[in-house]
Design a protein around this motif. Sequence first.
Motif, PDB file in Angstrom:
ATOM      1  N   ASP A 193      84.414  17.022 -79.182  1.00  0.00           N
ATOM      2  CA  ASP A 193      83.670  17.242 -78.330  1.00  0.00           C
ATOM      3  C   ASP A 193      82.873  15.686 -78.671  1.00  0.00           C
ATOM      4  O   ASP A 193      82.492  14.954 -77.954  1.00  0.00           O
ATOM      5  CB  ASP A 193      82.345  18.090 -78.758  1.00  0.00           C
ATOM      6  CG  ASP A 193      81.265  18.198 -77.352  1.00  0.00           C
ATOM      7  OD1 ASP A 193      81.209  18.357 -76.344  1.00  0.00           O
ATOM      8  OD2 ASP A 193      80.051  18.028 -78.148  1.00  0.00           O
ATOM      9  N   LEU A 194      82.627  15.120 -80.092  1.00  0.00           N
ATOM     10  CA  LEU A 194      82.089  14.347 -80.441  1.00  0.00           C
ATOM     11  C   LEU A 194      82.812  12.562 -80.317  1.00  0.00           C
ATOM     12  O   LEU A 194      82.905  11.620 -79.555  1.00  0.00           O
ATOM     13  CB  LEU A 194      81.576  13.955 -81.823  1.00  0.00           C
ATOM     14  CG  LEU A 194      81.415  12.573 -82.104  1.00  0.00           C
ATOM     15  CD1 LEU A 194      80.162  12.430 -81.499  1.00  0.00           C
ATOM     16  CD2 LEU A 194      81.167  12.436 -84.043  1.00  0.00           C
ATOM     17  N   THR A 229      82.860  12.725 -76.027  1.00  0.00           N
ATOM     18  CA  THR A 229      81.382  12.396 -75.453  1.00  0.00           C
ATOM     19  C   THR A 229      81.978  10.678 -75.836  1.00  0.00           C
ATOM     20  O   THR A 229      80.898   9.837 -74.953  1.00  0.00           O
ATOM     21  CB  THR A 229      80.644  13.076 -75.780  1.00  0.00           C
ATOM     22  OG1 THR A 229      80.560  13.237 -76.866  1.00  0.00           O
ATOM     23  CG2 THR A 229      80.448  15.019 -75.024  1.00  0.00           C
ATOM     24  N   GLN A 230      83.017  10.269 -76.787  1.00  0.00           N
ATOM     25  CA  GLN A 230      82.780   8.673 -77.376  1.00  0.00           C
ATOM     26  C   GLN A 230      83.913   7.859 -76.045  1.00  0.00           C
ATOM     27  O   GLN A 230      83.109   6.189 -76.038  1.00  0.00           O
ATOM     28  CB  GLN A 230      82.321   8.730 -78.325  1.00  0.00           C
ATOM     29  CG  GLN A 230      81.682   8.715 -79.191  1.00  0.00           C
ATOM     30  CD  GLN A 230      81.609   8.713 -81.047  1.00  0.00           C
ATOM     31  OE1 GLN A 230      82.795   8.727 -80.788  1.00  0.00           O
ATOM     32  NE2 GLN A 230      80.453   8.633 -81.220  1.00  0.00           N
ATOM     33  N   GLU A 235      85.054   6.103 -73.627  1.00  0.00           N
ATOM     34  CA  GLU A 235      83.952   5.606 -72.352  1.00  0.00           C
ATOM     35  C   GLU A 235      85.249   5.952 -70.695  1.00  0.00           C
ATOM     36  O   GLU A 235      84.769   6.245 -69.463  1.00  0.00           O
ATOM     37  CB  GLU A 235      84.104   3.924 -71.966  1.00  0.00           C
ATOM     38  CG  GLU A 235      83.420   3.508 -71.108  1.00  0.00           C
ATOM     39  CD  GLU A 235      83.767   1.777 -70.879  1.00  0.00           C
ATOM     40  OE1 GLU A 235      82.950   1.441 -70.346  1.00  0.00           O
ATOM     41  OE2 GLU A 235      83.963   1.597 -72.296  1.00  0.00           O
ATOM     42  N   THR A 258      83.692   9.984 -70.320  1.00  0.00           N
ATOM     43  CA  THR A 258      82.546  10.298 -69.686  1.00  0.00           C
ATOM     44  C   THR A 258      82.540   9.188 -67.903  1.00  0.00           C
ATOM     45  O   THR A 258      82.128  10.189 -67.306  1.00  0.00           O
ATOM     46  CB  THR A 258      81.811   8.754 -70.693  1.00  0.00           C
ATOM     47  OG1 THR A 258      82.154   9.040 -71.809  1.00  0.00           O
ATOM     48  CG2 THR A 258      79.858   8.726 -70.110  1.00  0.00           C
ATOM     49  N   ASP A 272      84.383  12.548 -66.268  1.00  0.00           N
ATOM     50  CA  ASP A 272      83.308  13.350 -66.178  1.00  0.00           C
ATOM     51  C   ASP A 272      82.184  12.888 -65.215  1.00  0.00           C
ATOM     52  O   ASP A 272      81.797  13.856 -64.556  1.00  0.00           O
ATOM     53  CB  ASP A 272      83.202  13.811 -67.545  1.00  0.00           C
ATOM     54  CG  ASP A 272      82.264  15.434 -67.896  1.00  0.00           C
ATOM     55  OD1 ASP A 272      83.285  15.742 -67.952  1.00  0.00           O
ATOM     56  OD2 ASP A 272      80.896  14.627 -68.053  1.00  0.00           O
ATOM     57  N   SER A 273      81.706  12.113 -65.490  1.00  0.00           N
ATOM     58  CA  SER A 273      80.253  11.616 -64.228  1.00  0.00           C
ATOM     59  C   SER A 273      80.733  11.512 -62.718  1.00  0.00           C
ATOM     60  O   SER A 273      79.999  12.334 -61.939  1.00  0.00           O
ATOM     61  CB  SER A 273      79.779  10.070 -64.493  1.00  0.00           C
ATOM     62  OG  SER A 273      79.429  10.366 -66.105  1.00  0.00           O
ATOM     63  N   SER A 321      82.732  19.927 -65.379  1.00  0.00           N
ATOM     64  CA  SER A 321      82.485  18.930 -66.356  1.00  0.00           C
ATOM     65  C   SER A 321      83.470  18.767 -67.085  1.00  0.00           C
ATOM     66  O   SER A 321      84.293  20.243 -67.667  1.00  0.00           O
ATOM     67  CB  SER A 321      81.109  19.315 -67.039  1.00  0.00           C
ATOM     68  OG  SER A 321      81.580  18.578 -68.612  1.00  0.00           O
ATOM     69  N   THR A 379      84.834  17.358 -69.262  1.00  0.00           N
ATOM     70  CA  THR A 379      85.025  17.387 -71.184  1.00  0.00           C
ATOM     71  C   THR A 379      84.645  19.024 -71.628  1.00  0.00           C
ATOM     72  O   THR A 379      84.834  18.859 -72.765  1.00  0.00           O
ATOM     73  CB  THR A 379      83.460  16.847 -71.738  1.00  0.00           C
ATOM     74  OG1 THR A 379      82.513  16.961 -71.423  1.00  0.00           O
ATOM     75  CG2 THR A 379      84.439  15.337 -71.406  1.00  0.00           C
TER      76      THR A 379
END
Length: 250
Positions: A48-49, A52-53, A55, A58, A61-62, A71, A73
């Motif tokens: 997960d870390l 989420t790191q 790019e 992220t 997902d956005s 979602s 992730t």
Amino acid sequence: MGRAFGRAMVSQLQPRMLLALLLPFGAALIAMLFFARFLWGPVSDWLDLFVTQSELMTDMDSWMAGIGLFSLTMYLVHILVFVIMVTVGSSIGLLIAAVLVMPMVVGHVARTDYPQLERRGSQVFVSSLINSLKVGAIFIVGWVVTLPFWLIPPVAILLHIFWWAYAFTHMLRFDALVEHATLAERARVITGTRGGAWLIGTICAAINLFPLTWIVLPVFTSLVYAHHGLNALAQVRGDSPLLLPAESDL
């Protein structure tokens, strides 16, 4: 190669070989239960870390959240952890098959199909164990190093097939010959059947993509390599030239 698959199917239906399925399956199941109980949480947190790191993840997902989709992730991490758990269990099952089950498989195949083949191998258990640990270490390290590429679905499938084909070929091909072949004979057979052995590994690795096939695959793949390797060794012992690499793939 086709004959090796055909004979392996016949051998797999024998009671002794059906019972042999239990050992790698049991080892894989215990490993996965251990992973689920003690490692699922830490591995999920680490992934997960990592995700989420990223790019790229992220932004994706956005974008998906912006158009009202789920979602990515949240589901991706759990899918990856499950894949890791199954891979760990399957690799342990394969290791057990190579070191403990393969002698049973080779003994069965030699007794039923190649009774005239003399055993000329030396330090069989030690050689098998060292080779299995070496191949297993390369498999695990390579799998972990290439883990980020598993975020790309088509590449993930190719990596799965490549790494399992590598493990099958380098582990089971060796164990199929170590009990019967001398060092010189083993080198000759491996060189002459390299293409066919890799093709067997690739086919079995592709089959491994389907759920639950790993229950029977360690023993069945061992049977295929046993038939393939002992047949080639019998040709060498009979002073018959090995098939050319291009022909051995057929």
